[in-house]
Design a protein around this motif. Structure first.
Motif, short mmCIF file in Angstrom:
data_model
loop_
_atom_site.label_atom_id
_atom_site.label_comp_id
_atom_site.label_asym_id
_atom_site.label_seq_id
_atom_site.Cartn_x
_atom_site.Cartn_y
_atom_site.Cartn_z
N LEU A 32 2.02 5.77 -2.18
CA LEU A 32 2.08 6.63 -1.00
C LEU A 32 1.88 5.82 0.28
O LEU A 32 2.44 6.13 1.32
CB LEU A 32 1.04 7.74 -1.11
N GLY A 33 1.07 4.76 0.17
CA GLY A 33 0.84 3.90 1.32
C GLY A 33 2.09 3.16 1.79
O GLY A 33 2.15 2.68 2.93
N LEU A 38 -1.11 13.74 -13.43
CA LEU A 38 -1.23 12.50 -12.67
C LEU A 38 -2.69 12.25 -12.35
O LEU A 38 -3.50 13.18 -12.33
CB LEU A 38 -0.44 12.62 -11.36
N LYS A 39 -3.03 10.99 -12.08
CA LYS A 39 -4.40 10.68 -11.69
C LYS A 39 -4.64 11.27 -10.29
O LYS A 39 -3.72 11.34 -9.48
CB LYS A 39 -4.62 9.17 -11.72
N PRO A 40 -5.87 11.69 -9.99
CA PRO A 40 -6.15 12.24 -8.65
C PRO A 40 -5.77 11.23 -7.56
O PRO A 40 -5.95 10.03 -7.74
CB PRO A 40 -7.66 12.48 -8.67
N PHE A 41 -5.23 11.75 -6.45
CA PHE A 41 -4.93 10.87 -5.33
C PHE A 41 -5.63 11.40 -4.09
O PHE A 41 -6.02 12.56 -4.02
CB PHE A 41 -3.41 10.72 -5.11
N HIS A 42 -5.76 10.55 -3.10
CA HIS A 42 -6.52 10.87 -1.90
C HIS A 42 -5.66 11.70 -0.95
O HIS A 42 -4.55 11.30 -0.61
CB HIS A 42 -6.96 9.57 -1.22
N ILE A 46 -1.75 13.25 4.20
CA ILE A 46 -2.08 13.85 5.50
C ILE A 46 -1.88 12.84 6.62
O ILE A 46 -1.38 13.17 7.70
CB ILE A 46 -3.54 14.38 5.48
N GLY A 47 -2.25 11.59 6.34
CA GLY A 47 -2.20 10.55 7.37
C GLY A 47 -0.83 10.22 7.90
O GLY A 47 -0.70 9.57 8.94
N GLY A 48 0.21 10.62 7.22
CA GLY A 48 1.55 10.31 7.72
C GLY A 48 2.53 11.45 7.54
O GLY A 48 3.74 11.25 7.57
N ARG A 49 1.99 12.67 7.35
CA ARG A 49 2.85 13.85 7.10
C ARG A 49 3.89 13.51 6.02
O ARG A 49 5.07 13.81 6.12
CB ARG A 49 3.53 14.28 8.41
N LYS A 50 3.37 12.87 4.96
CA LYS A 50 4.26 12.43 3.88
C LYS A 50 4.40 13.52 2.83
O LYS A 50 3.58 14.43 2.75
CB LYS A 50 3.67 11.16 3.25
#
Length: 352
Positions: free
Chosen positions: A260-261, A278-282, A287-291
Motif C-alpha cells: 500500500l505504501g 488477509l493479515k491486518p493492515f494499518h 487513509i494517508g493517501g485516499r488509496k
C-alpha cells in the motif's frame, strides 16, 4: 432430457487421485453448442475443488472448468453465432439467470441468483445432476456462454486466457490502465505472468514486484520494464508513492502495508489471488493517501470476448507446459509446489 456418455477424469473423494470416469452430457438443445475439447488448462481452483479445500465439493468432481478450448461439432436449431468447425472456448461460467441487474450489465459472474459454474454447480438441464468441467472429451454449452477464439492464436496457449487471462485483464480494463501508467504486478505465477503481458501491451510502465530476485530475468522476458524485490527495503523506499495501479496476485494471506505504501494518492491496489483472510493492515496506509483496496473476480462473457480479441490483435497467449491427461495427478503436485512456468494445459487427445 436425453444424455450421452462421455469419457472424463475426475475425483470421487477428496483424498483420492483423479482417475478415468464416465459422465453424462446433455443432448444438444435449441440454443446449445457441442464442443469437441482439444485442450484444457489446469487452474489452482481445480485442485482446491478436487480436494474439497473450500468445503463445497460434490463428488464425483470433474475439474477443468475454466480453460476449455475446442471445435464446434454440433449446434442447435436456434444457434446463430457458431457453426460446425469454429474454434471456441468456455471459461468459468456456463449459465446465469440473464435477468438480474448484474446479468443485464454483462456481469454474469456476479449473477444475483447465482451463476452456474462450469463444474461443481447444480446443472439446470439434467435433474439432480451437477456440472462437469473440461477434463473430458466434449461439453455442451448454451451459445451465450461460448467464446470465439481468434484463429491466429496458438490453441493450447489460449486455454489459460479463459481464467488466468480474464482474471488479470478485467481489473486492468475496469480501472482503465493506459499508456504511461506505472503498474505493479505482485507475484509471478499463472496470474502474474498474464498481468505483466497485458499491462505491457496496454502501454504501461510495468514493474514486476516479487520476493524472488531470480524471477527478474523471466519477468523482463514477459514484458516487465523493472523488477522490484519486495524484501529489499532500499528498493521499496525508492518506489514509495509512485504507482498508478497495482495488481496483487498473491494467492495466500499476506502483509498489505508494504505494498500500500507503493501507491500514489488516489490509486488502487486490486486483489485477484487471496481468497482467504488477509493479515491486518494499518488504516493509515489507505487513509494517508485516499488509496483504495479493491477486488475483482474473472469477468463477464462480453469482457472475456473483448480480452480474447485484444489477445488476437497483440498475439498474446499464456506460457504453458503441455501434459497428457494421465499425468494430471503429478501436475497437481507440481502446481502446489510452484513448479510450473506458468500453466499446465492438457492435450485432450490423450483421453480420447
Amino acid at each position: 432430457m436425453a444424455t450421452t456418455t462421455v469419457k472424463a477424469y475426475g475425483a470421487t473423494a477428496s483424498t483420492e487421485d483423479l482417475k478415468p470416469l464416465d459422465i453424462e452430457r446433455r443432448s444438444v438443445g435449441t440454443d446449445d453448442v457441442k464442443i469437441d475439447i482439444t485442450y484444457c488448462g489446469v487452474c489452482h481452483s481445480d485442485i482446491h475443488t478436487a480436494r474439497n479445500d473450500w468445503k463445497g465439493s460434490t463428488y464425483p468432481v470433474v475439474p477443468g472448468g475454466h480453460e476449455i478450448i475446442g471445435r464446434v461439432v454440433e449446434v442447435g436449431n436456434g444457434v446463430s453465432n457458431y457453426k460446425v468447425g469454429d474454434l471456441v472456448g468456455v471459461g468459468c461460467l456456463v449459465d446465469s439467470c440473464q435477468t438480474c441487474s448484474s446479468c443485464e450489465q454483462d456481469l454474469e459472474q456476479f449473477c444475483e441468483k447465482g451463476a452456474t459454474w462450469t463444474y461443481n454447480s447444480p446443472d439446470k438441464h439434467i435433474e439432480g445432476a451437477q456440472t462437469y468441467g473440461g477434463y473430458s472429451t466434449s461439453v455442451v454449452v448454451d451459445e451465450k456462454f461460448v467464446l470465439s477464439i481468434p484463429e491466429n492464436l496458438d490453441e493450447a496457449g489460449t486455454a489459460p486466457l479463459l481464467c488466468a487471462g480474464i482474471t488479470t485483464w478485467s481489473p486492468l480494463s475496469h480501472w482503465k490502465v493506459k499508456k504511461g501508467d506505472k503498474v505493479g504486478v505482485i507475484g509471478l505465477g499463472g496470474l502474474g505472468h498474464m498481468g505483466v503481458k497485458f499491462a505491457h501491451a496496454l502501454g504501461a510502465h510495468v514493474v514486476m514486484i516479487t520476493t524472488s530476485p531470480e524471477k527478474g530475468k523471466d519477468a523482463k522476458r514477459l514484458g516487465a520494464h523493472e523488477v522490484l524485490v519486495s524484501k529489499d527495503a532500499e528498493d521499496m523506499k525508492k518506489h514509495q508513492g509512485s504507482f498508478d495501479f497495482i495488481l496483487n496476485t498473491i494467492p495466500v494471506g499476506h502483509e498489505m502495508d508494504p505494498y500500500l505504501g507503493l501507491l500514489k494518492i488516489d490509486s488502487t491496489m486490486v486483489l485477484v489471488g487471496a481468497v482467504e483472510p488477509l493479515k491486518p493492515f494499518h488504516g493509515g496506509s489507505v487513509i494517508g493517501g485516499r488509496k483504495r483496496i479493491a477486488g475483482s473476480l474473472i469477468g463477464g462473457i462480453k469482457e472475456t470476448q473483448e480480452m480474447l480479441d485484444f489477445c488476437g490483435e497483440h498475439n498474446i497467449t499464456s506460457d504453458i507446459e503441455i501434459i497428457d491427461m494421465q499425468d494430471i495427478n503429478k501436475a497437481y503436485e507440481r502446481v502446489t509446489s510452484n513448479d510450473v512456468k506458468y500453466r499446465f494445459v492438457i492435450d485432450m487427445k490423450s483421453l480420447k
